[in-house]
Write a protein that holds these residues in place. Sequence first.
Motif, PDB file in Angstrom:
ATOM      1  N   LYS A 121      39.383  44.262  51.883  1.00  0.00           N
ATOM      2  CA  LYS A 121      39.642  45.208  50.785  1.00  0.00           C
ATOM      3  C   LYS A 121      39.548  44.533  49.415  1.00  0.00           C
ATOM      4  CE  LYS A 121      44.669  44.524  50.847  1.00  0.00           C
ATOM      5  NZ  LYS A 121      45.989  45.188  50.998  1.00  0.00           N
ATOM      6  N   ASN A 122      39.620  43.192  49.385  1.00  0.00           N
ATOM      7  CA  ASN A 122      39.593  42.468  48.112  1.00  0.00           C
ATOM      8  C   ASN A 122      38.255  41.786  47.828  1.00  0.00           C
ATOM      9  OD1 ASN A 122      42.266  43.098  47.505  1.00  0.00           O
ATOM     10  ND2 ASN A 122      43.060  41.325  48.633  1.00  0.00           N
ATOM     11  N   VAL A 123      37.269  41.969  48.712  1.00  0.00           N
ATOM     12  CA  VAL A 123      36.000  41.268  48.550  1.00  0.00           C
ATOM     13  C   VAL A 123      35.331  41.614  47.224  1.00  0.00           C
ATOM     14  CG1 VAL A 123      33.619  41.210  49.403  1.00  0.00           C
ATOM     15  CG2 VAL A 123      35.515  40.815  50.983  1.00  0.00           C
ATOM     16  N   SER A 124      35.266  42.885  46.888  1.00  0.00           N
ATOM     17  CA  SER A 124      34.604  43.285  45.655  1.00  0.00           C
ATOM     18  C   SER A 124      35.284  42.676  44.434  1.00  0.00           C
ATOM     19  CB  SER A 124      34.588  44.808  45.544  1.00  0.00           C
ATOM     20  OG  SER A 124      33.960  45.213  44.336  1.00  0.00           O
ATOM     21  N   ALA A 125      36.614  42.715  44.397  1.00  0.00           N
ATOM     22  CA  ALA A 125      37.351  42.156  43.262  1.00  0.00           C
ATOM     23  C   ALA A 125      37.174  40.650  43.185  1.00  0.00           C
ATOM     24  CB  ALA A 125      38.826  42.513  43.373  1.00  0.00           C
ATOM     25  N   PHE A 126      37.174  40.001  44.345  1.00  0.00           N
ATOM     26  CA  PHE A 126      36.984  38.545  44.382  1.00  0.00           C
ATOM     27  C   PHE A 126      35.616  38.172  43.824  1.00  0.00           C
ATOM     28  CE2 PHE A 126      35.064  35.006  46.730  1.00  0.00           C
ATOM     29  CZ  PHE A 126      35.936  33.973  46.411  1.00  0.00           C
ATOM     30  N   GLU A 127      34.576  38.847  44.290  1.00  0.00           N
ATOM     31  CA  GLU A 127      33.228  38.508  43.847  1.00  0.00           C
ATOM     32  C   GLU A 127      33.047  38.808  42.359  1.00  0.00           C
ATOM     33  OE1 GLU A 127      30.062  39.814  46.317  1.00  0.00           O
ATOM     34  OE2 GLU A 127      30.809  38.728  48.076  1.00  0.00           O
ATOM     35  N   THR A 128      33.645  39.873  41.895  1.00  0.00           N
ATOM     36  CA  THR A 128      33.558  40.191  40.464  1.00  0.00           C
ATOM     37  C   THR A 128      34.246  39.118  39.641  1.00  0.00           C
ATOM     38  OG1 THR A 128      33.473  42.564  40.878  1.00  0.00           O
ATOM     39  CG2 THR A 128      34.189  41.861  38.686  1.00  0.00           C
ATOM     40  N   ALA A 129      35.435  38.686  40.067  1.00  0.00           N
ATOM     41  CA  ALA A 129      36.176  37.670  39.324  1.00  0.00           C
ATOM     42  C   ALA A 129      35.415  36.357  39.274  1.00  0.00           C
ATOM     43  CB  ALA A 129      37.547  37.465  39.960  1.00  0.00           C
ATOM     44  N   LEU A 130      34.811  35.976  40.376  1.00  0.00           N
ATOM     45  CA  LEU A 130      34.105  34.704  40.414  1.00  0.00           C
ATOM     46  C   LEU A 130      32.804  34.769  39.615  1.00  0.00           C
ATOM     47  CD1 LEU A 130      34.737  31.958  41.680  1.00  0.00           C
ATOM     48  CD2 LEU A 130      33.173  32.534  43.529  1.00  0.00           C
ATOM     49  N   SER A 131      32.131  35.905  39.663  1.00  0.00           N
ATOM     50  CA  SER A 131      30.857  36.013  38.967  1.00  0.00           C
ATOM     51  C   SER A 131      31.024  36.017  37.452  1.00  0.00           C
ATOM     52  CB  SER A 131      30.110  37.271  39.399  1.00  0.00           C
ATOM     53  OG  SER A 131      30.823  38.432  39.041  1.00  0.00           O
ATOM     54  N   ARG A 132      32.187  36.412  36.977  1.00  0.00           N
ATOM     55  CA  ARG A 132      32.416  36.442  35.530  1.00  0.00           C
ATOM     56  C   ARG A 132      32.536  35.037  34.946  1.00  0.00           C
ATOM     57  NH1 ARG A 132      36.811  41.407  35.377  1.00  0.00           N
ATOM     58  NH2 ARG A 132      35.270  43.107  35.360  1.00  0.00           N
TER      59      ARG A 132
END
Length: 207
Positions: A132-143
């Motif tokens: 459930k947190n994959v999208s948020a994790f990837e967004t945070a890291l990509s920023r």
Amino acid sequence: MTPLLLIVQAAFLFAYDVDRGKEEAFEAGYAAHLGWHAEHKDPLPWYGWYVTSGPRTGLFIDGTFGIPFAAMDQRVDPAGDGADMAAKVLPFAKARTYSALAYWSEVSTVRTLEDRKPTAVLDAFTVTVAPKNVSAFETALSREPKGQATWYRTVSGGQIGSYLALVPRQTWADLASRPALLDKAAAFAESVEVESWSYRPKLSRIP
């Protein structure tokens, strides 16, 4: 022809438990098996490491990087490869894990294995994120990618939401100046485990 960098690049990792007291026989057999790859003109690079810190210390890891996924379907004589491995290597070790990963180019800041320039040591971070947190994790890291690392998403042979970050270094002293990893994304990770892999040139083959 599609340029290599526009193809989703893959990494395939294998891990082996070497039988106690059989280390020399294992290394001799593995080197001989790499000779089979050379004789059959295998175009894939094969890197070999020993895990030298962490709970899996002593494990042998080999893998190929910077290739399209289809390259594993097109590899040289799979049956002969397996038979040679069984004869020369597996009498002295047990296969433990096999996983396929996708190179995550958007957040990777180095690509030593894809460029066939391995370093003496890799610090390997295994990051597990709840689905459930994959999208948020990837967004945070990509920023804001942190540190000098190559990132991979696990696509087979591991947990959903599992990532691998490989951080190259040459010496233990390099740890003192290594930037913090995952500062922005740590809130989304269920766990982060780190171990060190020591490169073995004599147990590797780079065509």
